[in-house]
Write an enzyme that holds these catalytic residues in place. Structure first.
Site, short mmCIF file in Angstrom:
data_model
loop_
_atom_site.label_atom_id
_atom_site.label_comp_id
_atom_site.label_asym_id
_atom_site.label_seq_id
_atom_site.Cartn_x
_atom_site.Cartn_y
_atom_site.Cartn_z
CB CYS A 31 -0.89 0.07 1.23
SG CYS A 31 -2.09 -1.25 1.32
N GLY A 59 1.13 0.05 -5.02
CA GLY A 59 -0.11 -0.72 -5.05
C GLY A 59 -0.89 -0.43 -6.32
CG ASN A 134 2.33 1.15 3.69
OD1 ASN A 134 3.42 1.71 3.67
ND2 ASN A 134 2.18 -0.07 3.26
N GLY A 135 0.70 -1.21 5.79
CA GLY A 135 1.33 -2.08 6.78
C GLY A 135 0.48 -3.30 7.05
CE1 TYR A 275 11.06 -4.41 -7.71
CE2 TYR A 275 9.47 -4.85 -5.96
CZ TYR A 275 9.78 -4.76 -7.30
OH TYR A 275 8.84 -5.03 -8.24
#
Ligand code: SF4
Length: 490
Positions: A31, A59, A134-135, A275
């Site tokens: 996310c 995402g 996010n997580g 990345y």
């Protein structure tokens, strides 16, 4: 319970198959979030949209924006698809407000449908909350069961709804204390943006696993975003990163900072530098591009080889390939061209389609590599299947040798902190020696950067980085299985 487990297992198995074809052996961020408080702007949804486009790499499954205007109404729109597929001028014009939050989501499980898209918008006794996360929470299942025992009903299968539920339950404390109490209860990785009570709130987990930064808009107001590239796109000036265990509350008085957790240990995800993050972002003071380039230089020192050209697996291997070329003195050249327009189209899981999928995504620049001994730089190898196909493609096109160098250590352990990883059995680094992997991918030699080398390339204290997918040293207790709540779509 058993049915849920079987369904989850099958969803994971299918995900592995699909991942193999289209996502080319990478771990995936799940996310990206953005929040904007802009009292002097009337186009907050458009700004949120631009920021989400900048975060699209985090995402690609769904996108959503929620805004709040003066009369306390929350309006939102979310749909499956890329940001530019979901939003158009007509929709953005309808989302009027001076505070807004947005979300892009990645998921390849059976839960890929719009009810799990974010922002989550919930009504509660104190008003309404919109939340984007996010997580991944490692204690979401237990909390959810407790909340269900107390009568809560859940509309989605995502852990983020537990957070919204907790905030609503604590409403009597007032929004600030409700958020503090709620984030003290949850465990795992979280970078949250919340819109509540006409304020924009940002929260980072006690270990700082997932990034979140603050920018200032030129005409007043602030932006919160997963990465600094999402600030640049709306002209916001980077102010600082939200600290681990910190809540920031943004309103007409500016930024209020509250530290809700005194945990000493920090564990920022080191894979953000390898990345996930865009190279033009900086996270916790370190440039992602410079970290990748430095990783290439260190890789050249740790694993030198006699070769004619350094080529990269695009795009994320390029910075490390440049670094490798600089350190080794071997010229850098473009060897593979990436088709940037290939979406996540469905292709049957047979051998021919697998080859086709790689060829659709990458093509060899024959003129550059024919008759050459190559050093091929990739940022990571997860399953190894795509690496083999790329090496084969290069050799078929005339490369005489292909020496693979990887700018992250072997991925041996699953991630529980919001990163989509296959099970340990599918991680080639977990079940094979380096020599075995080298043989499997048909390379002439193979070398991975050491964990120490990766830490040195990032330039932060190694104690402050999560490296659990490489060394299994998780910063907190992790569950044996992931989220077991999987909804059945009919
Ligand atoms: S386990 Fe790996 S991918 Fe997950 S947070 Fe830690 S470093 Fe990042």
């Amino acid at each position: 319970m058993l049915k849920r487990f079987i369904k989850k297992y099958l969803a994971d198995w299918n995900r592995g198959e699909i991942m193999e074809h289209f996502d080319f052996d990478k771990l995936h961020e799940e996310c990206g979030v953005v929040g904007i408080y802009a009292p002097n702007y009337d186009n907050v949804s458009q700004m949120a949209c631009f920021s989400l486009i900048a975060l699209q790499h985090r995402g690609q499954e769904s996108a959503g924006i929620a805004v709040k205007n003066g009369d306390n109404r929350v309006q939102y729109y979310k749909e499956m698809g890329l940001v530019q597929e979901v939003f158009n001028t007509k929709i953005l014009d309808r989302l009027k407000g001076h505070v807004g939050i947005g979300h892009v989501r990645y998921s390849t499980t059976g839960e890929s449908y719009v009810s799990n898209a974010q922002p989550l918008v919930v009504q509660y006794r104190g008003g309404s909350i919109a939340l984007a996360h996010n997580g991944n929470l490692v204690n979401a299942d237990g909390l959810r069961e407790r909340l269900e025992d107390m009568g809560s009903i859940f509309q989605t299968s995502i852990d983020s709804e537990v957070i919204a539920n907790l905030i609503a339950r604590h409403y009597r404390l007032g929004f600030k204390n409700a958020i503090i109490e709620s984030v003290k209860t949850i465990s795992g990785s979280f970078a949250l943006v919340i819109m509540c009570d006409d304020k924009l709130i940002g929260v980072r987990d006690p270990f700082g696993l997932r990034p979140l930064c603050i920018g200032e808009l030129p005409e007043g107001g602030y932006v919160l975003a997963s990465e600094s590239c999402a600030l640049d796109v709306v002209g916001a000036k980077f102010v600082r990163d939200v600290d681990k265990g910190e809540i920031v509350i943004i309103d007409e008085n500016g930024i209020e900072s509250i530290f809700y957790d005194e945990t000493e240990k920090k564990a920022l995800c080191s894979f953000e530098y390898v990345y996930f993050a865009r190279p033009d972002s900086a996270i916790d003071g370190q440039s992602v591009y410079m970290a990748r380039r430095q990783a290439g230089r260190i890789l050249a020192k740790e694993h030198p080889v006699d070769a004619d050209l350094v080529v990269a697996v695009p795009d994320s291997g390029i910075a490390a390939a440049i670094g490798y070329a600089e350190e080794s003195g071997i010229p850098y050249a473009v060897g593979l061209i990436k088709n940037k327009y290939m979406g996540r189209t469905f292709i049957q899981p047979d051998q021919k389609s697998r080859e086709l999928a790689v060829r659709l995504k990458l093509n060899v620049l024959k003129e550059n590599i024919e008759g050459k001994r190559l050093v091929l730089i990739d940022d990571s190898i997860v399953r190894g299947t795509t690496s083999k196909r790329i090496v084969d493609m290069l050799k078929e096109a005339g490369a005489t040798e292909v020496h693979v160098r990887v700018s992250s250590p072997p991925v041996k352990h699953s991630c529980y902190f919001g990163i989509d990883t296959p099970s340990s059995k599918q991680l080639v680094g977990a079940v094979n020696t380096i020599d075995e992997i080298c043989e499997m991918i048909h390379a002439d030699s193979l070398g991975y950067i050491s964990t120490g080398g990766l830490v040195e390339s990032i330039g932060l204290n190694g104690q402050d980085l999560c490296k659990a997918c490489f060394n299994g040293d998780y910063p907190m207790e992790v569950p044996k299985f992931g989220n077991k709540y999987v909804f059945e779509k009919i």
